[in-house]
Design an enzyme around this catalytic site. Structure first.
Site, PDB file in Angstrom:
ATOM      1  N   SER A 128      -0.723 -39.453  -1.957  1.00 49.56           N
ATOM      2  CA  SER A 128       0.360 -40.523  -2.133  1.00 49.56           C
ATOM      3  C   SER A 128       1.557 -39.932  -2.713  1.00 49.56           C
ATOM      4  CB  SER A 128      -0.232 -41.716  -2.635  1.00 49.56           C
ATOM      5  OG  SER A 128       0.852 -42.748  -2.894  1.00 49.56           O
ATOM      6  N   TYR A 152      -2.969 -45.081 -10.557  1.00 52.07           N
ATOM      7  CA  TYR A 152      -3.464 -44.660  -9.202  1.00 52.07           C
ATOM      8  C   TYR A 152      -2.684 -43.469  -8.811  1.00 52.07           C
ATOM      9  CZ  TYR A 152      -3.031 -45.033  -3.969  1.00 52.07           C
ATOM     10  OH  TYR A 152      -2.927 -44.843  -2.610  1.00 52.07           O
ATOM     11  N   LYS A 156      -4.530 -39.657  -8.121  1.00 53.06           N
ATOM     12  CA  LYS A 156      -4.098 -38.866  -6.786  1.00 53.06           C
ATOM     13  C   LYS A 156      -3.711 -37.374  -7.341  1.00 53.06           C
ATOM     14  CE  LYS A 156      -4.405 -42.094  -3.281  1.00 53.06           C
ATOM     15  NZ  LYS A 156      -5.788 -41.851  -2.440  1.00 53.06           N
TER      16      LYS A 156
END
Lengths: 329, 329
Positions: A128, A152, A156
């Site tokens: 992402s 998050y 990643k």
């Protein structure tokens, strides 16, 4: 060949399986079987190959060895909880987004050992642009450092590092692709802070009102679901030699302002559609969005054959075509 | 205040405890107790505070909660297996270097919850320039991306990301410092590929022969053990507000060629010492060294008050002083 899709019930997973079913093959090799799994059982449509579906939680350590025991040739890793949830629940975010996927990596490494070294699948991981955090340069290039500002994004970024190391060691042949914001997302509005980028297009096209919580000059980085599926297919079939040790790539996309989005909507669906966008500034969303990347120079991915739309008008056109929308209806 | 040193038996750990014993305080606060642990029991010298030593393996999950139960105010995380071993034993490298330290982070997070949120220690983590991998720019700046080419470097880079996220979430107040190659290392020659940078100084100063396996124009990034301890102390006591979300810093150092090292040796110990360096090119070591960073622009660390030597002559001078070497003796 055998394909495994982990995170198959989400929007990207469903569209990927539709595309694989349509093609019947991947990289010129016929698909014989596809396994589709997610936290809820996926329900894919018809396909010219066998599809096995299963609900399972990759955070549970017993799951990964079972998923890998069939030695799939290509594994799409799409499963994660979203940014907001990973922020709200620290333990759940690390357990699923980081350790769940790491469990898969370890299961592959062990399966390779069981296979006497002959098993080495292609891994495609959806990373992402959340691996990047402000402050940013005008356009983020391929050598900009990873500075996630969310759990998050951290999860990643860690997986990108693991993919590089496991690939370098020969345990699998991995590619990480950093997806732009996917616009226009079909379906119902969701609670994501980025949701308005899609809803201000999708809802007016459906004759409904949509709320725009930020100013017209806000710029963001977009690609269509169609392009996202194209990225996944290309990552699954490309030559990985030219990647060298740098296994994760920022995908190409379109840097568009909200004003440019609105003009694309006007061209396709007229002033009446545009009039359905209601401006209602939300300082909380404006603040979140101001911390997001706006623009990338995705030169490396483009040179390696990844293709996205050229303008936001093309992105909106892809939505109208792929979702059978009748503008002005 | 209470201090915990994990990895206390290594060269840096021993010198850190010596310095703390000499100062009796850290950041103006008196040290009341110090706990020193490593895979073998550390044996520190006398100190004006109580020192508890223990041999333990941080890869064992029961260890971290025990180490953190005493709620140390400052925790130095120096423990890891070296690059070559982490490359030779994939599982051991991840178990100790990554999961061992992550166990400590999790134990701190849980201890904070037990303390009703009032426990939030300072963490100082020794990262490494191994987080960077070739190809490099001429000088690596503070925004260059992390592209480790070893499992060791990958493990360090992942911990940098975790330190940023745990600090952002308020579980601890962490600083990661990327140490240059520490030169001149005292003690016996070791098997590390980088060992010759120290041995071509240390051995001739002791009247012994040393082998130089690379060319004189090879450039590398150095700091003295004395500077390394200074970095640790500064990282433990600095204001962390100015770090923002970017919690890991490339430490300042000296970019010196082997030729510059040799000239420093000549100045301090004369031609006779230089004559003890035997040139014996080793293509394997030349190849490894060619993949290492040579030079950094450590502007951010310098602006935040980290100080290193200005020239290699200063580095060699620090060795002669700190180790009571008598050049020419």
């Amino acid at each position: 060949m055998k394909v495994l899709v982990i995170g198959a019930a989400g929007m990207i997973g469903r569209k990927l399986i539709e595309r694989l079913a349509r093609d019947g093959a991947l990289g010129g090799r016929r698909i014989e079987a596809l396994a589709a799994t997610d936290i809820v059982a996926p329900s894919p449509g018809p396909a010219p190959f066998a599809i096995a579906t299963e609900a399972c939680d990759i955070a549970a350590p017993y799951v990964a060895p079972k998923l890998i025991a069939g030695r799939p040739d290509v594994i799409f890793l799409l499963a994660s909880i979203v940014s907001g949830e990973a922020e709200a629940d620290f333990e759940k975010g690390y357990a699923i987004n980081l350790d769940g996927t790491r469990n898969i990596f370890e299961a592959i490494r062990r399966e390779q050992a069981l296979a006497g070294g002959s098993y080495r699948p292609r891994i495609v991981f959806t990373s992402s642009i959340a691996v990047f955090g402000a402050p940013f340069p005008e356009a983020i290039d391929d050598e900009y450092f990873l500075t996630p500002l969310t759990s998050y994004g951290t999860q990643k970024a860690i997986l990108e590092l693991l993919i590089a190391d496991y690939s370098r060691r020969g345990f699998f042949d991995g590619v990480g692709i950093r997806l732009p914001t996917i616009t226009v997302r079909p379906g119902a509005p969701n609670k994501a802070a980025s949701g308005f980028f899609s809803s201000i297009m999708r809802e007016p096209l459906a004759g409904k009102e949509a709320i725009l919580p930020v100013g017209d000059q806000v710029m963001h980085w977009h690609a269509s679901p169609r392009s996202a599926i194209g990225f996944l297919i290309h990552a699954a079939t490309m030559e990985t030699g030219p990647l060298g040790a740098r296994r994760s790539l920022t995908m190409p996309g379109v840097a568009a302002t909200v004003a440019e989005q609105i003009e694309a909507l006007r061209t396709i669906a007229g002033d009446a559609a545009v009039a359905r966008i209601r401006r209602q500034p939300d300082p909380a969303i404006e603040r979140i969005v101001s911390g997001w990347p706006r623009k990338f120079d995705a030169a490396r991915a483009k040179s390696l054959g990844f293709r996205a739309e050229g303008t936001f008008f093309d992105i909106l056109g892809a939505y109208v075509e792929d979702e059978n929308v009748r503008p002005g209806a």
